[in-house]
Design an enzyme around this catalytic site. Sequence first.
Site, PDB file in Angstrom:
ATOM      1  N   LYS A   1       0.834  -1.199   0.000  1.00  0.00           N
ATOM      2  CA  LYS A   1       0.000   0.000   0.000  1.00  0.00           C
ATOM      3  C   LYS A   1       0.880   1.264   0.000  1.00  0.00           C
ATOM      4  O   LYS A   1       2.094   1.170   0.223  1.00  0.00           O
ATOM      5  CB  LYS A   1      -0.939  -0.058   1.211  1.00  0.00           C
TER       6      LYS A   1
ATOM      7  N   ASN B   1      -1.784  -0.257   7.297  1.00  0.00           N
ATOM      8  CA  ASN B   1      -1.260  -1.605   7.557  1.00  0.00           C
ATOM      9  C   ASN B   1      -0.438  -2.200   6.411  1.00  0.00           C
ATOM     10  O   ASN B   1      -0.289  -3.407   6.290  1.00  0.00           O
ATOM     11  CB  ASN B   1      -2.383  -2.548   8.036  1.00  0.00           C
TER      12      ASN B   1
ATOM     13  N   TYR C   1     -12.198  -2.893  -3.296  1.00  0.00           N
ATOM     14  CA  TYR C   1     -12.734  -3.000  -1.931  1.00  0.00           C
ATOM     15  C   TYR C   1     -14.263  -3.000  -1.899  1.00  0.00           C
ATOM     16  O   TYR C   1     -14.862  -2.606  -0.893  1.00  0.00           O
ATOM     17  CB  TYR C   1     -12.184  -1.864  -1.066  1.00  0.00           C
TER      18      TYR C   1
ATOM     19  N   HIS D   1      -1.692  -5.594   1.353  1.00  0.00           N
ATOM     20  CA  HIS D   1      -2.949  -6.317   1.107  1.00  0.00           C
ATOM     21  C   HIS D   1      -2.652  -7.728   0.625  1.00  0.00           C
ATOM     22  O   HIS D   1      -1.681  -7.932  -0.115  1.00  0.00           O
ATOM     23  CB  HIS D   1      -3.763  -5.600   0.014  1.00  0.00           C
TER      24      HIS D   1
ATOM     25  N   GLU E   1      -8.883 -10.343  -8.213  1.00  0.00           N
ATOM     26  CA  GLU E   1      -8.043  -9.161  -7.988  1.00  0.00           C
ATOM     27  C   GLU E   1      -6.885  -9.101  -8.988  1.00  0.00           C
ATOM     28  O   GLU E   1      -6.527  -8.008  -9.456  1.00  0.00           O
ATOM     29  CB  GLU E   1      -7.542  -9.159  -6.538  1.00  0.00           C
TER      30      GLU E   1
HETATM   31  P1  IDP Z   1      -7.586  -7.258   5.384  1.00  0.00           P
HETATM   32  O1  IDP Z   1      -6.764  -6.232   4.621  1.00  0.00           O
HETATM   33  O2  IDP Z   1      -6.807  -7.804   6.561  1.00  0.00           O
HETATM   34  O3  IDP Z   1      -8.156  -8.330   4.493  1.00  0.00           O
HETATM   35  P2  IDP Z   1     -10.283  -6.099   5.442  1.00  0.00           P
HETATM   36  O4  IDP Z   1     -11.274  -6.319   6.544  1.00  0.00           O
HETATM   37  O5  IDP Z   1     -10.513  -6.777   4.132  1.00  0.00           O
HETATM   38  O6  IDP Z   1      -8.827  -6.486   6.044  1.00  0.00           O
HETATM   39  O7  IDP Z   1     -10.187  -4.542   5.239  1.00  0.00           O
HETATM   40  C1  IDP Z   1      -9.484  -4.027   4.119  1.00  0.00           C
HETATM   41  C2  IDP Z   1      -8.637  -2.846   4.547  1.00  0.00           C
HETATM   42  O8  IDP Z   1      -9.481  -1.791   4.989  1.00  0.00           O
HETATM   43  C3  IDP Z   1      -7.716  -3.130   5.745  1.00  0.00           C
HETATM   44  O9  IDP Z   1      -6.514  -3.762   5.387  1.00  0.00           O
HETATM   45  C4  IDP Z   1      -7.513  -1.738   6.289  1.00  0.00           C
HETATM   46  O10 IDP Z   1      -6.501  -1.034   5.556  1.00  0.00           O
HETATM   47  C5  IDP Z   1      -8.859  -1.095   6.044  1.00  0.00           C
HETATM   48  N1  IDP Z   1      -9.701  -1.201   7.239  1.00  0.00           N
HETATM   49  C6  IDP Z   1     -10.366  -2.290   7.681  1.00  0.00           C
HETATM   50  N2  IDP Z   1     -11.027  -2.040   8.822  1.00  0.00           N
HETATM   51  C7  IDP Z   1     -10.800  -0.738   9.103  1.00  0.00           C
HETATM   52  C8  IDP Z   1     -11.213   0.130  10.162  1.00  0.00           C
HETATM   53  O11 IDP Z   1     -11.935  -0.255  11.087  1.00  0.00           O
HETATM   54  N3  IDP Z   1     -10.740   1.420  10.110  1.00  0.00           N
HETATM   55  C9  IDP Z   1      -9.937   1.864   9.106  1.00  0.00           C
HETATM   56  N4  IDP Z   1      -9.523   1.076   8.090  1.00  0.00           N
HETATM   57  C10 IDP Z   1      -9.947  -0.205   8.091  1.00  0.00           C
HETATM   58 MG    MG Z   2      -9.580  -8.184   2.932  1.00  0.00          MG
END
Ligand code: IDP
Ligand code: MG
Length: 160
Positions: A20, A123, A60, A126, A137
């Site tokens: 990212k 984080n 997303y 992805h 994807e």
């Molecule tokens: P993942 O990346 O671990 O699969 P997902 O639930 O698919 O997690 O969410 C996609 C991305 O959205 C996350 O990696 C994160 O960057 C963002 N995200 C998820 N939950 C939150 C939140 O509660 N606050 C802000 N960003 C979030």
């Molecule tokens: Mg995800």
Amino acid sequence: AVPRGIVASAEVEQTYIMIKPDGVQRGLVGEIISRFEKKGFLLKGLKLYQCSKDLAQEHYKDLKDKPFFPRVVDYITSGPVVCMAWEGDGVVASARKLIGATNPLQAEPGTIRGDLAVRTGRNVVHGSDSPDNGKREIALWFKEGELSQWESVQIPWLIE
Ligand code: IDP
Ligand code: MG
């Protein structure tokens, strides 16, 4: 060998991994790629890419009803990302383990997020959550001909 383009042979599992914009800005590209390389997966596609809002929203789309959806789209479009396709048996689930929990404060030490990040909204990486989403994807982020078909010389030393 004949280039296979974006269509993988049915029996080979592939996952879409993306560094990212924070990972790129923080100089973590080499560190993150090397985790997948050292594990023994096969790199099939790689590019630095500034994505559109439309592409981020499509990527997303499962999160479109979440309150943080607009912030995730802003985050992913805030700078270039590194798009990768990795291949190997069990690569989807294994890559998720290498990446660690969504919230980096809950991610185990030794995982990418556990070692390199502190916020869910930053984080760094992805990874696809299922083989079907891996296919979806990769087809979304790569154009025909952007994936390479090649055989790693390491294969006899990785797979018995
Ligand atoms: P993942 O990346 O671990 O699969 P997902 O639930 O698919 O997690 O969410 C996609 C991305 O959205 C996350 O990696 C994160 O960057 C963002 N995200 C998820 N939950 C939150 C939140 O509660 N606050 C802000 N960003 C979030
Ligand atoms: Mg995800």
